[in-house]
Design a protein around this motif. Structure first.
Motif, PDB file in Angstrom:
ATOM      1  N   HIS A   5       0.839  -1.196   0.000  1.00 26.04           N
ATOM      2  CA  HIS A   5       0.000   0.000   0.000  1.00 26.04           C
ATOM      3  C   HIS A   5       0.878   1.251   0.000  1.00 26.04           C
ATOM      4  CE1 HIS A   5      -3.368  -2.621   1.322  1.00 26.04           C
ATOM      5  NE2 HIS A   5      -2.471  -3.159   2.141  1.00 26.04           N
ATOM      6  N   GLY A   6       0.494   2.246  -0.778  1.00 23.85           N
ATOM      7  CA  GLY A   6       1.226   3.498  -0.820  1.00 23.85           C
ATOM      8  C   GLY A   6       1.182   4.090  -2.207  1.00 23.85           C
ATOM      9  N   PHE A   7       2.193   4.894  -2.528  1.00 21.40           N
ATOM     10  CA  PHE A   7       2.220   5.541  -3.839  1.00 21.40           C
ATOM     11  C   PHE A   7       3.646   5.574  -4.374  1.00 21.40           C
ATOM     12  CE2 PHE A   7       2.449   8.622  -0.446  1.00 21.40           C
ATOM     13  CZ  PHE A   7       3.487   9.463  -0.803  1.00 21.40           C
ATOM     14  N   ALA A   8       3.757   5.501  -5.690  1.00 16.31           N
ATOM     15  CA  ALA A   8       5.049   5.279  -6.337  1.00 16.31           C
ATOM     16  C   ALA A   8       5.996   6.475  -6.295  1.00 16.31           C
ATOM     17  CB  ALA A   8       4.837   4.854  -7.795  1.00 16.31           C
ATOM     18  N   ALA A   9       5.500   7.652  -5.912  1.00 13.95           N
ATOM     19  CA  ALA A   9       6.390   8.808  -5.776  1.00 13.95           C
ATOM     20  C   ALA A   9       7.176   8.755  -4.469  1.00 13.95           C
ATOM     21  CB  ALA A   9       5.595  10.112  -5.859  1.00 13.95           C
ATOM     22  N   SER A  10       6.810   7.841  -3.576  1.00 12.16           N
ATOM     23  CA  SER A  10       7.480   7.710  -2.280  1.00 12.16           C
ATOM     24  C   SER A  10       8.739   6.858  -2.416  1.00 12.16           C
ATOM     25  CB  SER A  10       6.533   7.067  -1.270  1.00 12.16           C
ATOM     26  OG  SER A  10       7.235   6.566  -0.151  1.00 12.16           O
ATOM     27  N   ASN A  11       9.860   7.381  -1.944  1.00 12.30           N
ATOM     28  CA  ASN A  11      11.101   6.608  -2.041  1.00 12.30           C
ATOM     29  C   ASN A  11      11.067   5.364  -1.151  1.00 12.30           C
ATOM     30  OD1 ASN A  11      11.316   8.471   0.243  1.00 12.30           O
ATOM     31  ND2 ASN A  11      13.461   7.877   0.404  1.00 12.30           N
ATOM     32  N   TYR A  13       8.334   3.638  -0.318  1.00  8.68           N
ATOM     33  CA  TYR A  13       7.454   2.693  -1.016  1.00  8.68           C
ATOM     34  C   TYR A  13       8.260   1.959  -2.079  1.00  8.68           C
ATOM     35  CZ  TYR A  13       3.549   1.122  -3.998  1.00  8.68           C
ATOM     36  OH  TYR A  13       2.667   0.381  -4.755  1.00  8.68           O
ATOM     37  N   ASN A  14       9.064   2.711  -2.839  1.00  6.63           N
ATOM     38  CA  ASN A  14       9.849   2.109  -3.913  1.00  6.63           C
ATOM     39  C   ASN A  14      10.950   1.207  -3.381  1.00  6.63           C
ATOM     40  OD1 ASN A  14       8.324   3.328  -5.907  1.00  6.63           O
ATOM     41  ND2 ASN A  14       9.599   5.162  -5.958  1.00  6.63           N
ATOM     42  N   LEU A  15      11.469   1.527  -2.217  1.00  8.42           N
ATOM     43  CA  LEU A  15      12.470   0.672  -1.586  1.00  8.42           C
ATOM     44  C   LEU A  15      11.885  -0.716  -1.321  1.00  8.42           C
ATOM     45  CD1 LEU A  15      14.552   1.850   1.493  1.00  8.42           C
ATOM     46  CD2 LEU A  15      13.748  -0.482   1.280  1.00  8.42           C
ATOM     47  N   VAL A  16      10.707  -0.743  -0.694  1.00 12.05           N
ATOM     48  CA  VAL A  16      10.060  -2.025  -0.404  1.00 12.05           C
ATOM     49  C   VAL A  16       9.689  -2.743  -1.696  1.00 12.05           C
ATOM     50  CG1 VAL A  16       8.045  -3.117   0.651  1.00 12.05           C
ATOM     51  CG2 VAL A  16       9.222  -1.252   1.843  1.00 12.05           C
ATOM     52  N   LYS A  17       9.197  -1.994  -2.670  1.00 10.86           N
ATOM     53  CA  LYS A  17       8.833  -2.590  -3.956  1.00 10.86           C
ATOM     54  C   LYS A  17      10.050  -3.235  -4.620  1.00 10.86           C
ATOM     55  CE  LYS A  17       6.547  -1.367  -8.327  1.00 10.86           C
ATOM     56  NZ  LYS A  17       5.809  -0.291  -9.030  1.00 10.86           N
ATOM     57  N   HIS A  18      11.193  -2.549  -4.551  1.00 10.46           N
ATOM     58  CA  HIS A  18      12.433  -3.085  -5.138  1.00 10.46           C
ATOM     59  C   HIS A  18      12.813  -4.395  -4.445  1.00 10.46           C
ATOM     60  CE1 HIS A  18      16.365  -2.028  -7.290  1.00 10.46           C
ATOM     61  NE2 HIS A  18      16.587  -3.203  -6.720  1.00 10.46           N
ATOM     62  N   VAL A  19      12.687  -4.440  -3.129  1.00  7.90           N
ATOM     63  CA  VAL A  19      13.011  -5.666  -2.381  1.00  7.90           C
ATOM     64  C   VAL A  19      12.103  -6.812  -2.813  1.00  7.90           C
ATOM     65  CG1 VAL A  19      12.974  -6.737  -0.088  1.00  7.90           C
ATOM     66  CG2 VAL A  19      13.980  -4.464  -0.391  1.00  7.90           C
ATOM     67  N   LEU A  20      10.812  -6.544  -2.937  1.00  7.47           N
ATOM     68  CA  LEU A  20       9.866  -7.581  -3.366  1.00  7.47           C
ATOM     69  C   LEU A  20      10.198  -8.093  -4.762  1.00  7.47           C
ATOM     70  CD1 LEU A  20       6.582  -5.916  -2.071  1.00  7.47           C
ATOM     71  CD2 LEU A  20       7.552  -8.063  -1.228  1.00  7.47           C
ATOM     72  N   ALA A 195      17.330  -3.653 -14.219  1.00  2.00           N
ATOM     73  CA  ALA A 195      15.972  -3.758 -14.759  1.00  2.00           C
ATOM     74  C   ALA A 195      14.928  -3.429 -13.693  1.00  2.00           C
ATOM     75  CB  ALA A 195      15.746  -5.170 -15.303  1.00  2.00           C
ATOM     76  N   ILE A 196      15.193  -3.842 -12.453  1.00  2.00           N
ATOM     77  CA  ILE A 196      14.234  -3.568 -11.381  1.00  2.00           C
ATOM     78  C   ILE A 196      14.160  -2.077 -11.101  1.00  2.00           C
ATOM     79  CG2 ILE A 196      13.769  -3.874  -8.916  1.00  2.00           C
ATOM     80  CD1 ILE A 196      14.899  -6.691  -9.151  1.00  2.00           C
ATOM     81  N   ALA A 197      15.316  -1.429 -10.978  1.00  4.91           N
ATOM     82  CA  ALA A 197      15.326   0.008 -10.700  1.00  4.91           C
ATOM     83  C   ALA A 197      14.631   0.792 -11.800  1.00  4.91           C
ATOM     84  CB  ALA A 197      16.769   0.498 -10.533  1.00  4.91           C
ATOM     85  N   GLN A 198      14.808   0.371 -13.046  1.00  3.79           N
ATOM     86  CA  GLN A 198      14.164   1.082 -14.152  1.00  3.79           C
ATOM     87  C   GLN A 198      12.655   0.865 -14.157  1.00  3.79           C
ATOM     88  OE1 GLN A 198      16.159   0.372 -17.878  1.00  3.79           O
ATOM     89  NE2 GLN A 198      18.122   1.110 -17.126  1.00  3.79           N
ATOM     90  N   GLU A 199      12.217  -0.323 -13.782  1.00 11.21           N
ATOM     91  CA  GLU A 199      10.777  -0.580 -13.676  1.00 11.21           C
ATOM     92  C   GLU A 199      10.158   0.285 -12.575  1.00 11.21           C
ATOM     93  OE1 GLU A 199       7.725  -4.206 -12.375  1.00 11.21           O
ATOM     94  OE2 GLU A 199       9.748  -4.689 -13.057  1.00 11.21           O
ATOM     95  N   VAL A 200      10.821   0.334 -11.438  1.00 10.94           N
ATOM     96  CA  VAL A 200      10.329   1.136 -10.317  1.00 10.94           C
ATOM     97  C   VAL A 200      10.318   2.616 -10.682  1.00 10.94           C
ATOM     98  CG1 VAL A 200      10.830   1.864  -7.950  1.00 10.94           C
ATOM     99  CG2 VAL A 200      11.043  -0.541  -8.579  1.00 10.94           C
ATOM    100  N   GLU A 201      11.365   3.063 -11.377  1.00 10.52           N
ATOM    101  CA  GLU A 201      11.457   4.475 -11.765  1.00 10.52           C
ATOM    102  C   GLU A 201      10.369   4.855 -12.761  1.00 10.52           C
ATOM    103  OE1 GLU A 201      12.803   8.438 -12.265  1.00 10.52           O
ATOM    104  OE2 GLU A 201      12.915   6.967 -10.651  1.00 10.52           O
ATOM    105  N   ALA A 202      10.054   3.980 -13.678  1.00 11.17           N
ATOM    106  CA  ALA A 202       8.988   4.259 -14.642  1.00 11.17           C
ATOM    107  C   ALA A 202       7.649   4.459 -13.932  1.00 11.17           C
ATOM    108  CB  ALA A 202       8.891   3.127 -15.660  1.00 11.17           C
TER     109      ALA A 202
END
Length: 225
Positions: A5-11, A13-20, A195-202
């Motif tokens: 849960h959260g939003f993609a502009a949050s660093n 949030y993106n940290l956890v997403k990258h780990v997953l 590839a993960i960082a670029q997906e998260v950044e997009a």
């Protein structure tokens, strides 16, 4: 399945997403902004990110979430086996949070409102960032990863901390903070190419317009009080 849960502009949030994504875990995303009633039900402090586990457990605070994911899904580990080495990784993460991310975050309201940062606050932020630069220069190895030859949680954590440092610390202070730590800019660039960082950044870029709209509206409402 985990729900993030959260939003993609949050660093964070993106940290956890990258780990997953790094651990190749199935998960789904639920768009929530800070201050929403739904978020307050799940997050004691009303912060993002939050995860809901397959068992229905709700957890907030990114470092807690990351440790839970690591302990629950130990395949594709992000911490060394040795306890001392794990502690060093966590030390790097804590220093990055306290002396890089948090002081830079103080400058966000000025960046969004377009107002000048008071000199006193600039001086305070510079002082704290300087402590972070000194500490991380001593600890980070970049051989090629932060803690040595193995990519660890410290790499992911510091990478997303640096998004705040670059976007607000460096820009508002006109100071290339990352360049002050030997090897950090090269490592940061290498991290951004994955590839993960670029997906998260997009996904982050796609969310920014809506996020800025919400933050701007919130600042105007607060100023009108």
């Amino acid at each position: 399945m985990i729900t993030l849960h959260g939003f993609a502009a949050s660093n964070y949030y993106n940290l956890v997403k990258h780990v997953l994504l790094h651990k190749e875990l199935p998960f789904k995303e639920n768009l929530l902004y800070a201050g929403s009633e739904e978020l307050l039900v799940m997050s004691p402090a009303g912060k993002v990110p939050v995860i809901t586990t397959a068992e229905g457990l709700e957890l907030s605070e990114s470092s807690v979430i990351c440790d839970f994911i690591e302990e629950t899904y130990p395949a594709i580990p992000l911490y060394p086996e040795n306890a001392g080495e794990r502690a060093v990784v966590r030390q790097m993460m804590k220093i990055a949070e306290l002396y890089f991310e948090l002081p830079s975050r103080r400058l966000i309201p000025y960046a969004f409102s377009g107002t000048a940062v008071p000199d006193a606050i600039k001086a305070e932020v510079r002082q704290v960032l300087t402590r972070g630069i000194t500490a991380l220069s001593r600890l980070c190895q970049f051989l090629p990863w932060v803690a040595g030859e193995q990519l660890t949680m410290a790499d992911i954590y510091l990478y997303y901390v640096n998004t705040i440092v670059s976007a607000f610390g460096s820009s508002q202070l006109e100071w290339d903070v990352l360049a002050e730590v030997p090897g950090m800019k090269e490592w940061n660039n290498a991290m951004s190419q994955s590839a993960i960082a670029q997906e998260v950044e997009a996904d982050r870029q796609a969310n920014i317009p809506e996020f800025i709209q919400k933050v701007t509206a919130q600042i105007k409402a607060e100023n009108a009080r």
